[in-house]
Design a protein around this motif. Structure first.
Motif, PDB file in Angstrom:
ATOM      1  N   ILE A  28     -70.453  -1.512  25.040  1.00  0.00           N
ATOM      2  CA  ILE A  28     -69.438  -1.106  24.051  1.00  0.00           C
ATOM      3  C   ILE A  28     -69.498   0.395  23.826  1.00  0.00           C
ATOM      4  O   ILE A  28     -68.462   1.058  23.762  1.00  0.00           O
ATOM      5  N   PHE A  36     -63.875  -0.945  26.419  1.00  0.00           N
ATOM      6  CA  PHE A  36     -63.926  -1.799  25.235  1.00  0.00           C
ATOM      7  C   PHE A  36     -62.619  -1.700  24.448  1.00  0.00           C
ATOM      8  O   PHE A  36     -62.049  -2.722  24.037  1.00  0.00           O
ATOM      9  N   THR A  53     -59.942  -3.648  26.172  1.00  0.00           N
ATOM     10  CA  THR A  53     -60.139  -5.079  25.963  1.00  0.00           C
ATOM     11  C   THR A  53     -59.631  -5.484  24.582  1.00  0.00           C
ATOM     12  O   THR A  53     -58.939  -6.503  24.440  1.00  0.00           O
ATOM     13  N   LEU A  54     -59.965  -4.696  23.570  1.00  0.00           N
ATOM     14  CA  LEU A  54     -59.479  -4.988  22.222  1.00  0.00           C
ATOM     15  C   LEU A  54     -57.963  -4.857  22.137  1.00  0.00           C
ATOM     16  O   LEU A  54     -57.306  -5.659  21.447  1.00  0.00           O
ATOM     17  N   ASN A 110     -58.943 -13.830  26.215  1.00  0.00           N
ATOM     18  CA  ASN A 110     -59.490 -12.548  25.777  1.00  0.00           C
ATOM     19  C   ASN A 110     -60.896 -12.718  25.214  1.00  0.00           C
ATOM     20  O   ASN A 110     -61.757 -11.864  25.434  1.00  0.00           O
ATOM     21  N   CYS A 111     -61.102 -13.788  24.488  1.00  0.00           N
ATOM     22  CA  CYS A 111     -62.429 -14.045  23.922  1.00  0.00           C
ATOM     23  C   CYS A 111     -63.460 -14.132  25.046  1.00  0.00           C
ATOM     24  O   CYS A 111     -64.512 -13.497  24.982  1.00  0.00           O
ATOM     25  N   CYS A 161     -64.082 -10.677  26.757  1.00  0.00           N
ATOM     26  CA  CYS A 161     -64.857  -9.762  25.922  1.00  0.00           C
ATOM     27  C   CYS A 161     -66.329 -10.199  25.879  1.00  0.00           C
ATOM     28  O   CYS A 161     -67.229  -9.378  25.993  1.00  0.00           O
ATOM     29  N   PHE A 185     -69.043  -7.607  26.943  1.00  0.00           N
ATOM     30  CA  PHE A 185     -69.460  -6.808  25.793  1.00  0.00           C
ATOM     31  C   PHE A 185     -70.340  -7.565  24.782  1.00  0.00           C
ATOM     32  O   PHE A 185     -70.524  -7.100  23.672  1.00  0.00           O
TER      33      PHE A 185
END
Length: 149
Positions: free
Chosen positions: A90, A97, A100-101, A136-137, A140, A144
Motif C-alpha cells: 500500500i 493502491f 484499485t480503490l 474488487n474485494c 485488493c 494489499f
C-alpha cells in the motif's frame, strides 16, 4: 426490515467516524468488518442459502459504496505498523493502491445506480450489480492485505 438494515449500516459507519481521528487502523478494521458482513449476506443470497431480499441487497451495496468512498482516507503514513493486515505494498506502490480503490469506488457507484431506489428487482439483477464489486474485494486482498499467520 429496511429500517433495520439502514440503521445497521449507519451504526457501523458512525462507530468508524468516532475513532477516525485517533486510530486509522481501527477505522479500516471497522470498514472491513462492515464489508465482510455485507459480503456474507450477498454470498448467502447468491448461493441460495438465504432468500433474496431487495432491502438486504440494497443495504449490502450501500455498505460497499460507503466503504469504497471512505477507505482511502485511512492509510496515512505510519499506519502500517501495529495490529494491521495492511500490506507494505500500500505504501510501497501507492499509485497501484489508489487505482484499485478507484475501481472499487466506480464499481460500487455503478451497483448503487443499478440497484435503484428499492434495491435490485431480483436475484439476477443483484448478481449483475454486486459481482463486479465483490471482484474488487478479492483483487485488493490479493495485492494489499497480509494473510493470517
Amino acid at each position: 426490515m429496511k429500517k433495520i438494515a439502514i440503521s445497521f449500516s449507519f451504526l457501523l459507519f458512525s462507530a468508524a467516524a468516532v475513532t477516525a481521528a485517533d486510530d486509522p487502523i481501527a477505522v479500516r478494521q471497522a470498514l472491513m468488518q462492515a464489508n465482510a458482513a455485507s459480503a456474507g449476506a450477498a454470498s448467502a443470497m447468491l448461493k441460495g442459502e438465504m432468500d433474496y431480499n431487495p432491502v438486504v441487497a440494497k443495504a449490502a451495496i450501500a455498505t460497499f459504496h460507503s466503504t469504497a468512498e471512505a477507505m482511502g482516507d485511512f492509510f496515512p503514513e505510519g499506519s502500517n505498523v501495529g495490529e494491521t493486515r495492511a500490506a507494505p505494498a500500500i505504501w510501497e506502490n501507492p499509485d497501484a493502491f489508489r487505482e484499485t480503490l478507484a475501481k472499487f469506488r466506480t464499481d460500487a457507484a455503478a451497483a448503487v445506480e443499478a440497484s435503484g431506489r428499492d434495491g435490485p428487482a431480483d436475484l439476477e439483477a443483484f448478481r449483475l450489480a454486486v459481482m463486479p464489486v465483490l471482484s474488487n474485494c478479492s483483487a485488493c486482498h490479493e495485492n494489499f492485505r497480509l494473510e493470517d499467520d
